[in-house]
Design a protein around this motif. Structure first.
Motif, PDB file in Angstrom:
ATOM      1  N   LEU A   6      73.718  92.666 -24.956  1.00 11.76           N
ATOM      2  CA  LEU A   6      73.213  94.029 -25.008  1.00 11.76           C
ATOM      3  C   LEU A   6      72.060  94.202 -25.986  1.00 11.76           C
ATOM      4  CD1 LEU A   6      76.575  96.039 -24.962  1.00 11.76           C
ATOM      5  CD2 LEU A   6      74.881  95.960 -23.136  1.00 11.76           C
ATOM      6  N   LEU A   7      72.145  93.553 -27.146  1.00 10.53           N
ATOM      7  CA  LEU A   7      71.200  93.822 -28.225  1.00 10.53           C
ATOM      8  C   LEU A   7      70.188  92.719 -28.456  1.00 10.53           C
ATOM      9  CD1 LEU A   7      73.614  95.398 -30.877  1.00 10.53           C
ATOM     10  CD2 LEU A   7      72.321  96.530 -29.060  1.00 10.53           C
ATOM     11  N   GLU A   8      70.442  91.507 -27.932  1.00 10.05           N
ATOM     12  CA  GLU A   8      69.562  90.386 -28.230  1.00 10.05           C
ATOM     13  C   GLU A   8      68.990  89.727 -26.982  1.00 10.05           C
ATOM     14  OE1 GLU A   8      71.798  87.705 -30.678  1.00 10.05           O
ATOM     15  OE2 GLU A   8      72.522  89.307 -31.978  1.00 10.05           O
ATOM     16  N   GLY A   9      69.320  90.244 -25.810  1.00  3.80           N
ATOM     17  CA  GLY A   9      68.807  89.642 -24.587  1.00  3.80           C
ATOM     18  C   GLY A   9      69.394  88.280 -24.284  1.00  3.80           C
ATOM     19  N   LEU A  10      70.620  87.999 -24.748  1.00  2.00           N
ATOM     20  CA  LEU A  10      71.241  86.688 -24.548  1.00  2.00           C
ATOM     21  C   LEU A  10      71.221  86.312 -23.068  1.00  2.00           C
ATOM     22  CD1 LEU A  10      72.932  84.347 -25.840  1.00  2.00           C
ATOM     23  CD2 LEU A  10      74.963  85.677 -25.225  1.00  2.00           C
ATOM     24  N   ASP A  11      70.684  85.135 -22.750  1.00  2.00           N
ATOM     25  CA  ASP A  11      70.616  84.701 -21.350  1.00  2.00           C
ATOM     26  C   ASP A  11      71.199  83.305 -21.159  1.00  2.00           C
ATOM     27  OD1 ASP A  11      68.649  83.176 -22.542  1.00  2.00           O
ATOM     28  OD2 ASP A  11      67.131  83.539 -21.010  1.00  2.00           O
ATOM     29  N   VAL A  12      72.014  82.858 -22.116  1.00  2.00           N
ATOM     30  CA  VAL A  12      72.698  81.571 -22.013  1.00  2.00           C
ATOM     31  C   VAL A  12      74.151  81.836 -21.653  1.00  2.00           C
ATOM     32  CG1 VAL A  12      73.366  79.466 -23.222  1.00  2.00           C
ATOM     33  CG2 VAL A  12      71.167  80.541 -23.712  1.00  2.00           C
ATOM     34  N   TRP A  16      63.752  87.402 -24.110  1.00  2.00           N
ATOM     35  CA  TRP A  16      62.867  86.238 -24.210  1.00  2.00           C
ATOM     36  C   TRP A  16      63.609  85.052 -23.612  1.00  2.00           C
ATOM     37  CZ3 TRP A  16      57.972  85.277 -25.348  1.00  2.00           C
ATOM     38  CH2 TRP A  16      57.586  84.009 -25.799  1.00  2.00           C
ATOM     39  N   PRO A  17      63.159  84.487 -22.487  1.00  2.00           N
ATOM     40  CA  PRO A  17      63.942  83.437 -21.821  1.00  2.00           C
ATOM     41  C   PRO A  17      64.072  82.181 -22.675  1.00  2.00           C
ATOM     42  CG  PRO A  17      61.747  83.610 -20.856  1.00  2.00           C
ATOM     43  CD  PRO A  17      61.891  84.768 -21.799  1.00  2.00           C
ATOM     44  N   THR A  18      65.285  81.639 -22.716  1.00  2.00           N
ATOM     45  CA  THR A  18      65.532  80.440 -23.497  1.00  2.00           C
ATOM     46  C   THR A  18      64.816  79.245 -22.886  1.00  2.00           C
ATOM     47  OG1 THR A  18      67.569  80.120 -22.255  1.00  2.00           O
ATOM     48  CG2 THR A  18      67.747  81.179 -24.395  1.00  2.00           C
ATOM     49  N   SER A  19      64.451  78.305 -23.748  1.00  2.00           N
ATOM     50  CA  SER A  19      63.586  77.205 -23.329  1.00  2.00           C
ATOM     51  C   SER A  19      64.329  75.922 -22.984  1.00  2.00           C
ATOM     52  CB  SER A  19      62.575  76.890 -24.442  1.00  2.00           C
ATOM     53  OG  SER A  19      63.253  76.461 -25.629  1.00  2.00           O
ATOM     54  N   ASP A  20      65.485  75.665 -23.616  1.00  2.00           N
ATOM     55  CA  ASP A  20      66.037  74.306 -23.563  1.00  2.00           C
ATOM     56  C   ASP A  20      67.365  74.191 -22.839  1.00  2.00           C
ATOM     57  OD1 ASP A  20      64.772  72.111 -25.970  1.00  2.00           O
ATOM     58  OD2 ASP A  20      63.856  74.028 -25.490  1.00  2.00           O
ATOM     59  N   VAL A  21      67.765  75.197 -22.098  1.00  2.00           N
ATOM     60  CA  VAL A  21      68.848  75.075 -21.130  1.00  2.00           C
ATOM     61  C   VAL A  21      68.372  75.726 -19.844  1.00  2.00           C
ATOM     62  CG1 VAL A  21      70.785  74.995 -22.768  1.00  2.00           C
ATOM     63  CG2 VAL A  21      69.972  77.199 -21.900  1.00  2.00           C
ATOM     64  N   GLY A  22      68.924  75.282 -18.719  1.00  2.00           N
ATOM     65  CA  GLY A  22      68.516  75.852 -17.444  1.00  2.00           C
ATOM     66  C   GLY A  22      67.343  75.121 -16.828  1.00  2.00           C
ATOM     67  N   LEU A  23      66.986  75.559 -15.638  1.00  2.00           N
ATOM     68  CA  LEU A  23      65.979  74.881 -14.836  1.00  2.00           C
ATOM     69  C   LEU A  23      64.588  74.981 -15.450  1.00  2.00           C
ATOM     70  CD1 LEU A  23      66.080  73.420 -12.022  1.00  2.00           C
ATOM     71  CD2 LEU A  23      65.197  75.557 -11.046  1.00  2.00           C
ATOM     72  N   ARG A  24      63.860  73.871 -15.384  1.00  2.00           N
ATOM     73  CA  ARG A  24      62.458  73.817 -15.776  1.00  2.00           C
ATOM     74  C   ARG A  24      61.673  73.124 -14.662  1.00  2.00           C
ATOM     75  NH1 ARG A  24      61.109  74.989 -20.998  1.00  2.00           N
ATOM     76  NH2 ARG A  24      59.146  73.887 -20.677  1.00  2.00           N
ATOM     77  N   ALA A  25      60.341  73.211 -14.747  1.00  2.00           N
ATOM     78  CA  ALA A  25      59.495  72.594 -13.725  1.00  2.00           C
ATOM     79  C   ALA A  25      58.240  72.021 -14.359  1.00  2.00           C
ATOM     80  CB  ALA A  25      59.110  73.610 -12.651  1.00  2.00           C
ATOM     81  N   ARG A  26      57.837  70.875 -13.842  1.00  5.16           N
ATOM     82  CA  ARG A  26      56.510  70.331 -14.134  1.00  5.16           C
ATOM     83  C   ARG A  26      55.635  70.615 -12.911  1.00  5.16           C
ATOM     84  NH1 ARG A  26      60.012  66.161 -16.011  1.00  5.16           N
ATOM     85  NH2 ARG A  26      60.002  66.032 -18.293  1.00  5.16           N
TER      86      ARG A  26
END
Length: 258
Positions: free
Chosen positions: A25-31, A132-142
């Motif tokens: 709710l307060l920090e935008g947690l997306d993990v 702010w989307p987290t960088s080091d878990v979840g899908l990434r793309a080159r």
């Protein structure tokens, strides 16, 4: 154990702790990580029944008697759930999938939709955190010369590329701003190399993972408490520290198929 994809497409029910609710709710947690149940098995009569099923303690007298939970669609190639023979499963740490919804289960058994996750480019709708989307878990793309966050969305075979910018930095060519310092471009999935970054870490003797690095600050998900950490959920102790203080990190890429 077997993977979720061996038992068909499901929507997963994930009960939140009060600390996770606050973070969302307060920090935008997306993990998201931890125990999940198929939605059709999560027929709890009320908040107390849900807490008992997940082993969560009863709330304090000052806290609300409700519980919050997520419904996580598993029709996109982003979730890794080890399904137990006894029922339910364990979700590996990842970014919340596009189309996930956030609900509240009241003490009287009523349920209310609070928000939904509208891809990492927008995050949770109508929340107060920075999203702010987290960088080091979840899908990434080159893609071409970029290495960025990636996400699928129901109804399209394309992939959304989500770039995070430094202060006063312009978005990459062809990307459009979606919120402060976050931009998006949609491209065919076949043009990308899709992967997940797994950064294992040991900090003060506690094993865990790096889940985000933003502006020189690393966020760790540790299996047990250390000085300065806070418990978000069982086996999930959140710690922020300067990236320069990270040590004993082992990073590998896990390729993912579209």
């Amino acid at each position: 154990m077997r993977s979720a994809h061996e038992v068909g497409t499901v929507t997963w029910f994930h009960l939140l702790t009060p600390a996770q609710t606050t973070g969302l709710l307060l920090e935008g947690l997306d993990v998201v990580a931890g125990r999940v149940l198929p939605q059709d098995e999560a027929t709890f009569a009320d908040a107390d029944a849900a807490r008992a099923a997940f082993g969560h303690p009863a709330p304090s007298a000052e806290a609300g008697q409700f519980v919050d939970y997520l419904l996580l669609p598993d029709d996109l190639p982003v979730l890794d759930v080890a399904v137990l023979e006894v029922g339910g499963g364990e979700l590996a740490p990842t970014r919340v999938p596009s189309g996930a919804s956030y609900w509240r289960l009241e003490a009287d058994g009523s349920r209310h939709l609070i928000s939904h996750f509208d891809t990492p480019a927008f995050g949770w709708r109508n929340m107060r955190g920075p999203v702010w989307p987290t960088s080091d878990v979840g899908l990434r793309a080159r893609w071409r010369d970029l290495d960025v966050i990636a996400a699928f969305e129901d109804g399209t075979d394309d992939v959304h590329l989500v770039a995070r910018a430094s202060v006063d930095e312009d978005p990459p060519d062809g990307f459009e701003w979606t919120k402060t310092r976050v931009s998006r471009r949609t491209v065919p999935a076949g043009e990308c190399e899709l992967y997940e970054r797994v950064s294992l870490v040991v900090h003060d003797g506690a094993p865990g993972r790096v889940v985000d690095v933003t502006d020189g600050i690393a966020t760790l998900m540790l299996e047990r408490p250390v000085e300065g950490s806070r418990e978000l959920a069982p086996g999930w102790h959140d710690l922020r520290l300067p990236e320069s203080e990270l040590a004993d990190v082992l990073t590998r890429d896990v390729l993912r198929s579209a």
